[in-house]
Design a protein around this motif. Sequence first.
Motif, PDB file in Angstrom:
ATOM      1  N   GLN A 188      -8.593   3.113  -7.801  1.00 55.39           N
ATOM      2  CA  GLN A 188      -8.338   4.067  -6.718  1.00 55.39           C
ATOM      3  C   GLN A 188      -7.758   5.357  -7.273  1.00 55.39           C
ATOM      4  O   GLN A 188      -6.886   5.346  -8.142  1.00 55.39           O
ATOM      5  N   GLY A 214      -6.126   8.609  -2.986  1.00 60.69           N
ATOM      6  CA  GLY A 214      -6.452   7.531  -2.066  1.00 60.69           C
ATOM      7  C   GLY A 214      -7.924   7.194  -1.963  1.00 60.69           C
ATOM      8  O   GLY A 214      -8.292   6.208  -1.326  1.00 60.69           O
ATOM      9  N   THR A 244      -3.109  -3.367   6.373  1.00 66.40           N
ATOM     10  CA  THR A 244      -1.776  -2.875   6.026  1.00 66.40           C
ATOM     11  C   THR A 244      -1.560  -2.728   4.525  1.00 66.40           C
ATOM     12  O   THR A 244      -0.509  -2.239   4.105  1.00 66.40           O
ATOM     13  N   HIS A 245      -2.523  -3.146   3.724  1.00 65.47           N
ATOM     14  CA  HIS A 245      -2.369  -3.049   2.267  1.00 65.47           C
ATOM     15  C   HIS A 245      -2.187  -1.575   1.876  1.00 65.47           C
ATOM     16  O   HIS A 245      -2.873  -0.692   2.406  1.00 65.47           O
ATOM     17  N   PRO A 246      -1.272  -1.289   0.956  1.00 65.02           N
ATOM     18  CA  PRO A 246      -1.017   0.122   0.594  1.00 65.02           C
ATOM     19  C   PRO A 246      -2.262   0.878   0.156  1.00 65.02           C
ATOM     20  O   PRO A 246      -2.417   2.061   0.492  1.00 65.02           O
ATOM     21  N   ALA A 247      -3.154   0.225  -0.577  1.00 62.23           N
ATOM     22  CA  ALA A 247      -4.365   0.924  -1.027  1.00 62.23           C
ATOM     23  C   ALA A 247      -5.240   1.302   0.163  1.00 62.23           C
ATOM     24  O   ALA A 247      -5.839   2.390   0.199  1.00 62.23           O
ATOM     25  N   ARG A 274      -4.199   1.830   3.281  1.00 57.78           N
ATOM     26  CA  ARG A 274      -3.542   2.894   4.035  1.00 57.78           C
ATOM     27  C   ARG A 274      -3.718   4.246   3.351  1.00 57.78           C
ATOM     28  O   ARG A 274      -3.913   5.270   4.010  1.00 57.78           O
ATOM     29  N   ARG A 275      -3.623   4.260   2.020  1.00 54.91           N
ATOM     30  CA  ARG A 275      -3.832   5.534   1.298  1.00 54.91           C
ATOM     31  C   ARG A 275      -5.243   6.062   1.540  1.00 54.91           C
ATOM     32  O   ARG A 275      -5.454   7.267   1.734  1.00 54.91           O
ATOM     33  N   ARG A 324      -5.581   7.497   5.057  1.00 57.92           N
ATOM     34  CA  ARG A 324      -4.958   8.834   5.134  1.00 57.92           C
ATOM     35  C   ARG A 324      -5.837   9.879   4.470  1.00 57.92           C
ATOM     36  O   ARG A 324      -5.966  11.015   4.959  1.00 57.92           O
ATOM     37  N   ASP A 361      -8.999   0.986  11.478  1.00 57.00           N
ATOM     38  CA  ASP A 361      -8.411   2.210  12.018  1.00 57.00           C
ATOM     39  C   ASP A 361      -8.816   2.400  13.480  1.00 57.00           C
ATOM     40  O   ASP A 361      -9.998   2.278  13.831  1.00 57.00           O
TER      41      ASP A 361
END
Length: 650
Positions: free
Chosen positions: A496, A500, A529-532, A534-535, A538, A585
Motif C-alpha cells: 500500500q 492509501g 475497519t482495518h487501517p489499510a 480505512r486509508r 479516505r 463505505d
Amino acid sequence: MTKAVGRVGPGTAGDGWIDPGAVTAIGRATEHLLDLQSPEGWWKGEQSTNITMDAQDLLLREFLGIRTEQETAESARWIRSQQLADGSWAVFDGGSGELSTTVEGYLALRLAGDGADEPHLLRAADWARRHGGLKGSRVFTRIWLAMFGLWPWHELPVLPPEIVLLPLGVPLNIYDWACWARQSIVPLSVVSHLRPVRPLPFDVDELRSPQAGPATPEPRKPRVALRLLDRALRLWNGAAVRRGGWLRRRALHRAATWILERQEADGSWGGLQPPWVYSIIALHLLGHPLDHPVIRRALDGFEGFLIREETPDGTVRRLEGCQGPVWDTALAVVALTDAGLPVDHPALASAARWLLGQELRAAGDWSVRRPRLAPGGWAFGFSNAHYPDLDDTAEVVLALERWRGSTGALPTAVGEAVDRGIAWAVGMRSKDGGWGAFDADNTRALVEKLPFCDFGRLIDPPSADVTAHVVEMLAAHGLARAATTRRAVRWLLAQQEPGGSWFGRWGVNHLYGTGAVLPALAAVGIPPTHPAVRRAVRWLAAHQNADGGWGEDPRSYVDPHWIGRGPSTPSQTAWALLALLAAGDTSAAVDRGVAWLVATQRADGGWDEPQFTGTGFPGDFYIRYHLYRDVFPLTALARHLARAQNGPTS
C-alpha cells in the motif's frame, strides 16, 4: 434482469434505498452488453493504441516490398487524423507529444507520399527537432531508421544473438526478460546482427537535431558498469561478425528455431504486434521467402487485427496492438451475473463453453522456471498457446465459479478446469508471495539498464493488481485461509502506498490498483475497519471529482501530481465504486459516483470513454479497452443495487 427490492425514494444506499435511475441503467447496460456478444459466445472490445502500430505496419510492408497504395492511403488517413495541433503524436488521448511516436508517424506519412514541405509535416519536423530529433528517439525507432539507411547501424547499441544460448542462471539470458520483451529481443538480436539496409527514395534530414533527448541520470557506479558491459558486448559482437564462427551460426540457428516454435495458430507471436513484426523481419532475413508458409500465415494473420472505418475523409485502417477476448468475456460474465442474469441464460451458457475451450493444457515459456508444474490456466487472446497469464486465469475462474450450484458443486468439466487453473496459479507464485502477470520470479532488473532496452517495462515482477485478482480467485474457491492466500494478503498490505492507494500495473493507475485490492481484501475477510482499508477509503474520497466521478490521467505514472487525478471516466469511476462498496463505505461518495454513472449513460445502455485507461508499459504505452466502459460500470451498479437490497456488510 435484476428486480429491485426495497424502498424507492430519498435515502442512502446503506439503508435499503434503491435509486430507480440505477435500476433502469442496469437494465439498459445488461441489454447493451448482451447485444455485443458474438455468436460463438465471446465478447471482444477493440483495443486502441497509438499510431506506432500503424506506422510500423507500413514500414514493415515497405521493407518487405509488399506495401500497396490502398493500405498506405487508409493507414495514412488514420495517422493524419491523430496528429496534434503542434505537429506531434501522443501515446494516449489527451496526452502531449512523444518524440519516437512522432518520428515514426512522420516517416510513415513520407512513405505515403506526403511532402516534407506540407504544413502538417513542417509542424511535425519542427516539433521533433525541438525535442531531440532522431538522436533523441528510442533505440527501437532508430533500428527502423537504420533498416532504411537513415541511421548508421554502428551507432546503435548491440545485443548479440548469443543471448539465446545463455542458460537460465546466467544474467541476460532471454528468460530474464518478460515474455513480451523476450519475444521482441530474440528476433531483434538477429536483425541487429544482419544489419539490413533497404534505402528509401528520400531522407529525413529535416528531423535531425544536435540536441539530445531527455536523459535519466543513473547512479555513478551502475552507469560505469553498464558502459563497460556495453563495450564488452560491442567487442564480442564485432569479433563474432568478423569471424562468422560456429558459435554465431549456432546462435542464429537457435534464434530462428526459438522464433518458429512460438508462432501462434493465427500467425502472430503472442498476439502482440511488435514481436510479430520483428519475427517476420528476422525470419525473412534468415532466408524465409515471402511465400513460405510461416511468413504467409504471419502476414495473413494481420487481417484479424485490422479495424476499417468509413470517415468523411475516406476509409481509415488501423491495427490493434493486441486483442483480449478471454479477458473481455470473463469480465462480461461477471458483470452480467452480478446484474442478475441466471447462469443458465443462453448467453452465459455459450460464454462458459467458449471459455472452457480456451483453457491451455500445454507447457509454455512459464515452465522454464516451473518445470514440474502441470499446465493450466488461460491466456489473453484467441490464439496464445505459449503465454497463459495470471490475470486472465484469475478472472476466468471467478467467472466460472458463478456456475457453482445450490449444492456448492461445480459442473464436472467446469470444476476440473477451475481446479487446474487454480493449481497452476498457485504454482506460479513468486518467492516474495505475490504474482506477476506471465512468469514467476521475473525480477532481475539488469536487462532494463542495457542501452539497447530503453523502452517499456522489460521485466514482470509481482504487482498489486494481478496479486489481488489471484487472491480474490482463491477466496471465491474457498481458499481464503490457505497459507498461500494469507501470505499474498500480507504482501498486498505491505504494497500500500503512503497515501492509501495501490499502484496499478495493468490499468491506469492507482484507481485501478485500489479497485482491485479492496475487493480482494474483502473477499478474504479483512474487515472494513482495518487501517489499510480505512486509508484507502479516505484516499478515494479525497480524489473524487466535483462531478461525482473519478478519473486518473496516464501521466500519473511519471508525474505524481496526476495520481488519482483526471477527468471522470466510466471505467475508473466504476473501479472506485467497486473498491468503496467492498470496503463497506456508506458515505455520499458512493451515491454521487452512482449518480454520475447513471447520468452519463447513453440511451443505448453503453458509456462513452475516449480516455486510455489500460496500461501496456507504464510511462510509455497505453491501451483504450473499449469494453471497459461497459462491463465495469454495470458491475459497479449491480453491486451497489445488491448492497441496497441486502444491507451493508459489516
